[in-house]
Structures are given as structure tokens and as C-alpha cells.
Enzyme design. Structure first.
Site, PDB file in Angstrom:
ATOM      1  N   HIS A  76       0.825  -1.219   0.000  1.00  0.00           N
ATOM      2  CA  HIS A  76       0.000   0.000   0.000  1.00  0.00           C
ATOM      3  C   HIS A  76       0.857   1.266   0.000  1.00  0.00           C
ATOM      4  CE1 HIS A  76       0.479   0.029   4.501  1.00  0.00           C
ATOM      5  NE2 HIS A  76       0.397   1.338   4.310  1.00  0.00           N
ATOM      6  N   ASP A 131      -0.083  -7.634   1.689  1.00  0.00           N
ATOM      7  CA  ASP A 131       0.382  -6.240   1.640  1.00  0.00           C
ATOM      8  C   ASP A 131       1.905  -6.176   1.722  1.00  0.00           C
ATOM      9  OD1 ASP A 131       0.283  -3.473   1.598  1.00  0.00           O
ATOM     10  OD2 ASP A 131       0.007  -3.302   3.766  1.00  0.00           O
ATOM     11  N   SER A 225       4.450   2.317   8.297  1.00  0.00           N
ATOM     12  CA  SER A 225       4.076   1.324   7.286  1.00  0.00           C
ATOM     13  C   SER A 225       5.258   0.931   6.410  1.00  0.00           C
ATOM     14  CB  SER A 225       2.964   1.880   6.392  1.00  0.00           C
ATOM     15  OG  SER A 225       1.751   1.956   7.084  1.00  0.00           O
TER      16      SER A 225
END
Length: 286
Positions: A76, A131, A225
């Protein structure tokens, strides 16, 4: 029942000889704390540049160096087709120049896992399945005391509450993004616990890890992230020459807010068969 892909043996990804070696001892601290400079030498800072409606903007994520040419991050982080991705290594204080330690490369190629490669928006935890992404650098980095890769585990390796694991990044703390690299020691939790009705209610797949504390308090946050969940193997789990090293067990993916009660952070599970086979294929053919 396991499917055929999960029970077939998977070749191990070859590690760099200097992988998983840190420059200093990381103390065991439950809450988030600043790292010693360059004690997580595989930590990467990713800068994604986009244009939208004539407006130029930048987003940041973390990543992990796995050899001179490749960095792992979250899928992402590189969605929505950034026009440029720069990768910074050898960083600690991102407001300082750090000319002596810093190495900067651009992304030559970006590979997103097939499960997530067509997703550009994420509305729920289940959207974070698969992901994970690989970035091939524009030129090899120099491996030294400030820039080193993390080891990749074997496909059949397992990580659980008995492993010492830490998450690191420049994500938000106390509402503001940190300019100093920070880390927190987090236990990996049982998937059944995270899938309970008072937590993620069945949304955590086998391609995910769940780590943190059910009571909240600490965990990954916005800006972390794509960064590493670095774990040490249990004693005698691997050959002695690699038993005191750090391994990439997970990649920071998401969660429900930051440190929220009953909702630990979620990570891409590096040793899950669909993810590990994909890593092996991309690294071996590119």
C-alpha cells in the site's frame, strides 16, 4: 486442511553474509523508545512522490534492506503509481544531513504482490491481505557499519511470543511524526486471539501476523508502514553462525488506529507460503 502449495518444500532465499548484525545492543523496553544511532542498519526511509490534480505531494514509509539491490516494503506504500520513489539508508535523525552515513537510491523497479497489486484504496483490515512489495534499487548500496541487510527467514520458520521482536520506524508518536528512529518490543500474538469477536473478528489471514498488546499502549503507527518487524530466533533454531542475528518476520501493514485497545498492529507474514514463494520468484528472476 493445507493446500498443495503450502505442503510442498520451498527453497530458502539466500542471505547476505553480513545480514542481521547490529552495531549495538537494543535493550528490552516495552514502550516505544529512540534507537541507538544505526542500531537498525537495514531500516530504510522511502519517499513517494505523486501528482494529483496538478498538486505535487510526498508520502513516506519504511522499508527493509535485504541485500545490496533490494528493499522490502508494504504494497500500500507504493500504490497509486508514484512518479518517483527515493530510498534512504543509513539514516537515524531525518532532520540532520547525516552525509557520512546516508546512502540514497531511486527505485528502478517496483513489484507488488499479486494479491494486492491492483488495490489502490484500503477500507478494512481484510484489504491488507498480501500487503508486501519489493523495490529494486537503481544501483547497489555499499554494505558497511551503517547500512546492512536484515536476514530473511526460511519458509518453514515460525515466529511467536517466545521470539524477541521489535518494530521500528519514524512514524507518529504523541500525535507527531518522529524525526528520530524509534522502536518498540512487541510480542507476536496468536492469530486466533486476534481473530476473536472483540478484536479483528476473523479478518486476519494466514498472510498476516498480529503483534502488540491487547491492552493497547504501543505499536506501529502512521508513517511506520512498510518497515520491519525484526525478530531474533529462539536458541538452537538455526545454525549457530546465524542464531544471534535479526530476521524479517513481518512488514508493517496497518491496524485500527495506533495502540488502540483490542486491536494490535497487523503485519505481512514473510514466511507465509504465498508470500515467500512470490519473494523467491521475484528475487530469482529480476
Amino acid at each position: 486442511m493445507l493446500d498443495a502449495e503450502e505442503i510442498q518444500p520451498i527453497q530458502a532465499i539466500r542471505n547476505h553474509p553480513r545480514c542481521g548484525i547490529t552495531n549495538s545492543r537494543i535493550p528490552r523496553i516495552v514502550g516505544g523508545n529512540t534507537t541507538s544511532p544505526h542500531s537498525v542498519p537495514w531500516q530504510a526511509l522511502l519517499n513517494m512522490f505523486h501528482t494529483s490534480g496538478g498538486i505535487f505531494r510526498k508520502t513516506t514509509c519504511g522499508g527493509s534492506l535485504i541485500n545490496e539491490n533490494w528493499v522490502i516494503t508494504a504494497s500500500h506504500c507504493v500504490s497509486n503509481k508514484p512518479i518517483l520513489v527515493t530510498v534512504e539508508l543509513g539514516r537515524h535523525n531525518i532532520t540532520a544531513k547525516e552525509t557520512y552515513t546516508k546512502q540514497i537510491r531511486t527505485a528502478k523497479s517496483i513489484f507488488r504482490h499479486p494479491i494486492s497489486q491492483h488495490k489502490d484504496s484500503y477500507s478494512d483490515i481484510k484489504d491488507l491481505d498480501g500487503d508486501i512489495a519489493l523495490i529494486k534499487l537503481s544501483a547497489p548500496v555499499t554494505i558497511n557499519n551503517f547500512v546492512r541487510p536484515i536476514c530473511l527467514p526460511a519458509a518453514n520458520d515460525t515466529f511467536n511470543k517466545f521470539n524477541l521482536c521489535k518494530v521500528s520506524g519514524w512514524g507518529r508518536t504523541a500525535g507527531q511524526q518522529s524525526h528520530i528512529l524509534r522502536y518498540a518490543n512487541l510480542p507476536i500474538l496468536n492469530r486466533k486471539l486476534c481473530n476473536s469477536t472483540f478484536s479483528y473478528d476473523g479478518q486476519i489471514t494466514s498472510n498476516m501476523l498480529c503483534a502488540g498488546y491487547m491492552q493497547g499502549y504501543t505499536g506501529a503507527c502512521f508513517g511506520d508502514s512498510g518497515g520491519p518487524m525484526s525478530c531474533r530466533h529462539r536458541p538452537n533454531a538455526v545454525l549457530s553462525g546465524y542464531s544471534n542475528r535479526w530476521y524479517l518476520a513481518g512488514v508493517v501493514s496497518g491496524g485500527r488506529s495506533c495502540g488502540r485497545k483490542h486491536y494490535p498492529s497487523v503485519y505481512a507474514n514473510v514466511t507465509a507460503a504465498p508470500i515467500y514463494r512470490w519473494l523467491l520468484n521475484i528475487l530469482g528472476n529480476n
